[in-house]
Enzyme design. Structure first.
Site, PDB file in Angstrom:
ATOM      1  N   GLU A   1      -6.133  -0.373  -3.514  1.00 32.31           N
ATOM      2  CA  GLU A   1      -6.548   0.621  -2.503  1.00 32.31           C
ATOM      3  C   GLU A   1      -5.278   1.350  -2.088  1.00 32.31           C
ATOM      4  OE1 GLU A   1      -9.436   1.434  -1.603  1.00 32.31           O
ATOM      5  OE2 GLU A   1     -10.768  -0.274  -1.818  1.00 32.31           O
TER       6      GLU A   1
ATOM      7  N   CYS B   1      -5.158   6.118   5.639  1.00 30.62           N
ATOM      8  CA  CYS B   1      -5.252   6.483   4.221  1.00 30.62           C
ATOM      9  C   CYS B   1      -6.225   7.632   4.049  1.00 30.62           C
ATOM     10  CB  CYS B   1      -5.696   5.280   3.395  1.00 30.62           C
ATOM     11  SG  CYS B   1      -7.150   4.472   4.067  1.00 30.62           S
TER      12      CYS B   1
HETATM   13  P1  NAD Z   1       3.466  -0.005   1.472  1.00 26.40           P
HETATM   14  O1  NAD Z   1       3.078   0.283   0.082  1.00 26.40           O
HETATM   15  O2  NAD Z   1       4.845   0.245   1.906  1.00 26.40           O
HETATM   16  O3  NAD Z   1       3.169  -1.553   1.804  1.00 26.40           O
HETATM   17  C1  NAD Z   1       1.867  -2.099   1.691  1.00 26.40           C
HETATM   18  C2  NAD Z   1       1.976  -3.602   1.469  1.00 26.40           C
HETATM   19  O4  NAD Z   1       2.483  -3.839   0.160  1.00 26.40           O
HETATM   20  C3  NAD Z   1       2.927  -4.317   2.417  1.00 26.40           C
HETATM   21  O5  NAD Z   1       2.388  -5.570   2.762  1.00 26.40           O
HETATM   22  C4  NAD Z   1       4.184  -4.487   1.574  1.00 26.40           C
HETATM   23  O6  NAD Z   1       5.003  -5.557   1.976  1.00 26.40           O
HETATM   24  C5  NAD Z   1       3.565  -4.748   0.215  1.00 26.40           C
HETATM   25  N1  NAD Z   1       4.420  -4.462  -0.951  1.00 26.40           N
HETATM   26  C6  NAD Z   1       5.253  -3.435  -1.123  1.00 26.40           C
HETATM   27  N2  NAD Z   1       5.813  -3.491  -2.347  1.00 26.40           N
HETATM   28  C7  NAD Z   1       5.302  -4.582  -2.951  1.00 26.40           C
HETATM   29  C8  NAD Z   1       5.488  -5.188  -4.229  1.00 26.40           C
HETATM   30  N3  NAD Z   1       6.331  -4.671  -5.122  1.00 26.40           N
HETATM   31  N4  NAD Z   1       4.805  -6.302  -4.520  1.00 26.40           N
HETATM   32  C9  NAD Z   1       3.937  -6.816  -3.626  1.00 26.40           C
HETATM   33  N5  NAD Z   1       3.734  -6.315  -2.398  1.00 26.40           N
HETATM   34  C10 NAD Z   1       4.395  -5.188  -2.064  1.00 26.40           C
HETATM   35  O7  NAD Z   1       2.431   0.809   2.418  1.00 26.40           O
HETATM   36  P2  NAD Z   1       2.458   1.005   3.995  1.00 26.40           P
HETATM   37  O8  NAD Z   1       3.536   1.939   4.381  1.00 26.40           O
HETATM   38  O9  NAD Z   1       2.354  -0.311   4.688  1.00 26.40           O
HETATM   39  O10 NAD Z   1       1.035   1.723   4.216  1.00 26.40           O
HETATM   40  C11 NAD Z   1       0.817   3.090   4.031  1.00 26.40           C
HETATM   41  C12 NAD Z   1       0.224   3.381   2.658  1.00 26.40           C
HETATM   42  O11 NAD Z   1      -0.943   2.589   2.439  1.00 26.40           O
HETATM   43  C13 NAD Z   1      -0.255   4.828   2.547  1.00 26.40           C
HETATM   44  O12 NAD Z   1       0.062   5.315   1.281  1.00 26.40           O
HETATM   45  C14 NAD Z   1      -1.760   4.707   2.739  1.00 26.40           C
HETATM   46  O13 NAD Z   1      -2.486   5.782   2.181  1.00 26.40           O
HETATM   47  C15 NAD Z   1      -2.031   3.414   2.031  1.00 26.40           C
HETATM   48  N6  NAD Z   1      -3.289   2.812   2.468  1.00 26.40           N
HETATM   49  C16 NAD Z   1      -4.355   2.857   1.608  1.00 26.40           C
HETATM   50  C17 NAD Z   1      -5.579   2.347   2.014  1.00 26.40           C
HETATM   51  C18 NAD Z   1      -6.782   2.422   1.123  1.00 26.40           C
HETATM   52  O14 NAD Z   1      -7.752   1.725   1.402  1.00 26.40           O
HETATM   53  N7  NAD Z   1      -6.792   3.214   0.066  1.00 26.40           N
HETATM   54  C19 NAD Z   1      -5.712   1.746   3.278  1.00 26.40           C
HETATM   55  C20 NAD Z   1      -4.593   1.687   4.104  1.00 26.40           C
HETATM   56  C21 NAD Z   1      -3.387   2.233   3.689  1.00 26.40           C
END
Ligand code: NAD
Length: 514
Positions: free
Chosen positions: A271, A305
């Site tokens: 997602e 998102c």
């Molecule tokens: P992010 O990608 O920085 O982090 C999200 C999660 O992934 C965190 O828990 C982080 O620690 C983890 N993570 C990061 N790199 C990783 C890796 N290499 N391996 C495993 N885990 C890893 O995102 P954010 O800044 O927390 O959130 C914002 C983003 O999330 C935006 O792009 C938003 O659109 C997206 N988002 C999407 C949805 C959806 O349902 N499509 C919902 C909420 C947020």
């Protein structure tokens, strides 16, 4: 919304500073959680930058032990009848309801959402528990007519295993609940790596699941929470004992996670980011459109998102609509989310403002005009006024997701042109059309209309209900969570052929031997 004159900076009323630290600690404790103190992960509040607590990150050994424990619990949980598993989720829903205010306070303190949105997020958890309880009696398999006499052909659904949930800061609890409530009734166990930006909210939820599990006689190890950054999540990604990795976050994160899970033939539910647009046609009810647009674009400080990032407006009404949206923007109160009347809280961190400011510079360079907003407020925390930007054409900056409140306005002359502009981005999460013309609405929803996972009519792009499947196409990752038949991602399917005859006919009329 409080009216202000167009030239005024958004105002905030000063009250006695809130003691966010003790308020957060009280809420975590009220939910029955302990906070693992350490030096690794500072839990900060975006409200004013207060350090709420510094936590110990989960070590590689902690992660391995949590996965092992979850796997052992799975061997017991998978044979518990699904409706009995539902009773655990019912209890969880009751506990979430009991602690709604504590959890919502934590969401505001850690993610900066205004209380109404924070309460809505907790309500979303309660709703999905209710949905999952019903689902626990409806994990239906099909029966198909067999081509062979005296045979029955059917499919059955079985628990999958350990589900690793990785979640983003902006929905610190709802997205976890979409996964966990459904996974539990499906017979799976869950190891959760929440965002490192919202650890306290996660610890509070974990404590409530543990209490529900203990009261329902569910095995220890049904649920665990891991504290730390992406590297902690990386261990879940690579461990073959984790049957499904459900990861919510940026496209950047998905690009790392997806191929690694695929390399071990694990299952992945992604997602990822969106770049959501609304088309506004000449027949639109503009009063309704303006309300829908302002909530979708400026709500949650542009950090959903599903936030509306692009407005594609017919050229005959674009000037009027821009004026009306700008007017509404100028009345939005930006500030401390705990203050009455504030509708736009803080950005999560400094980096978000840097991204916003850089995107606005690039938009100007591409010929865009900032109609209003886009200013940083001079106060603790990172506060920016939502920006409305008219763009001459769809430049590269418009095709990217900047996780901040920027709404780009583009104009069109024909619906075909509007749909082409709409779909000409790499992401495919949420979309909307504002129109009173049924032909236009149907065209937008048709196969050659919006290419997104969510396509709405006369409602904004954000604020989905849990009953539908949630997710998006293209770089958004293709995953579906929450309602409808999303549960199938959390189970394995077996096709069964039962022969109750005395013969052994082969399929397709094949003869083997005499
Ligand atoms: P992010 O990608 O920085 O982090 C999200 C999660 O992934 C965190 O828990 C982080 O620690 C983890 N993570 C990061 N790199 C990783 C890796 N290499 N391996 C495993 N885990 C890893 O995102 P954010 O800044 O927390 O959130 C914002 C983003 O999330 C935006 O792009 C938003 O659109 C997206 N988002 C999407 C949805 C959806 O349902 N499509 C919902 C909420 C947020």
């Amino acid at each position: 919304m409080q009216p202000t004159t167009p030239t005024e900076a958004p105002q905030m009323t000063h009250t006695a500073p809130l003691d966010l630290r003790s308020r957060a600690a009280d809420a975590v404790r009220a939910c029955g959680a302990d906070i693992p103190s350490g030096d690794d992960v500072p839990a900060l509040s975006p409200v004013d930058g207060t350090v709420l607590h510094t936590l110990r990150a989960s070590s590689p050994e902690d992660v391995a032990a949590a996965i092992e424990c979850a796997q052992q619990a799975f061997s017991q949980w998978r044979v518990v009848p699904a409706p009995v598993r539902g009773a655990l989720v019912r209890r969880l829903g009751e506990l979430l309801t009991e602690h709604k205010d504590d959890l919502a306070a934590l969401v505001t303190i850690e993610a900066g959402k205004i209380p109404s949105e924070a309460l809505g997020e907790v309500q979303e958890m309660i709703d999905v528990c209710e949905f999952a309880v019903g689902l626990s009696r409806q994990l239906y398999g099909r029966t198909m007519p067999s081509e062979r006499p005296g045979h029955r052909l059917m499919e059955t659904w079985h628990p999958l295993g350990v589900v690793g949930v990785i979640s983003a800061f902006n929905f610190p609890v709802a997205v976890w609940a979409w996964n966990a409530a459904i996974a539990f009734v499906c017979g799976d166990t869950v190891v959760w790596k929440p965002s490192e930006l919202t650890p306290l909210t996660a610890l509070a939820c974990d404590a409530l699941v543990r209490r529900a599990a203990a009261e329902s006689g569910a095995p220890d190890g049904l649920h665990a929470v891991l504290i730390g950054s992406g590297s902690v999540g990386g261990q879940l990604v690579d461990d073959p004992r984790v049957a499904l990795v459900s990861a919510t976050g940026s496209v950047r994160m998905g690009r790392e996670v997806g191929p690694r899970v695929a390399a071990r033939f694990g299952r992945c539910l992604l997602e990822l980011g969106g770049n959501n647009a609304a088309v506004v046609t000449p027949s639109a009810d503009l009063d309704l459109a303006v309300r829908g647009i302002v909530f979708a674009a400026a709500g949650t400080a542009g950090q959903r998102c599903t936030t509306l990032r692009r407005l594609i407006v017919h050229s005959s009404i674009v000037d009027t609509l821009v004026e009306r949206v700008a007017d509404a923007y100028r009345q939005l109160r930006v500030g401390d989310p705990f203050e009455d009347g504030v509708l736009v809280g803080p950005l999560i961190r400094e980096r978000s403002w840097q991204a916003m400011s850089a995107a606005l510079d690039r938009a100007r360079t591409a010929g865009g005009t900032v109609v209003c907003g886009g200013d940083r407020m001079d106060r603790d925390g990172v506060y920016a006024t939502p920006a409305l930007v008219r763009m001459p054409s769809q430049s590269e900056v418009v095709r990217e997701e900047t996780f901040a409140p920027i709404l780009y306005v583009l104009s069109y002359d024909t619906l075909d042109e509007a749909i082409a502009l709409h779909n000409n981005v790499p992401q495919g999460l949420a979309s909307a059309i504002f129109t009173l013309d049924q032909r236009e609405a149907e065209r937008f929803l048709a196969a050659d209309g919006s290419d997104c996972g969510i396509a709405n009519v006369n409602i904004g792009t954000s604020g989905a209900e849990i009953g539908g499947a949630f997710g998006g196409e293209k770089e958004t990752g293709g995953g579906r969570e929450s309602g409808s038949d999303s549960w199938k991602a959390y189970m394995r399917r077996a096709t069964n052929t039962v022969n109750y005859s005395t013969e052994l006919p082969l399929a397709q009329g094949v003869r083997f031997g005499r």
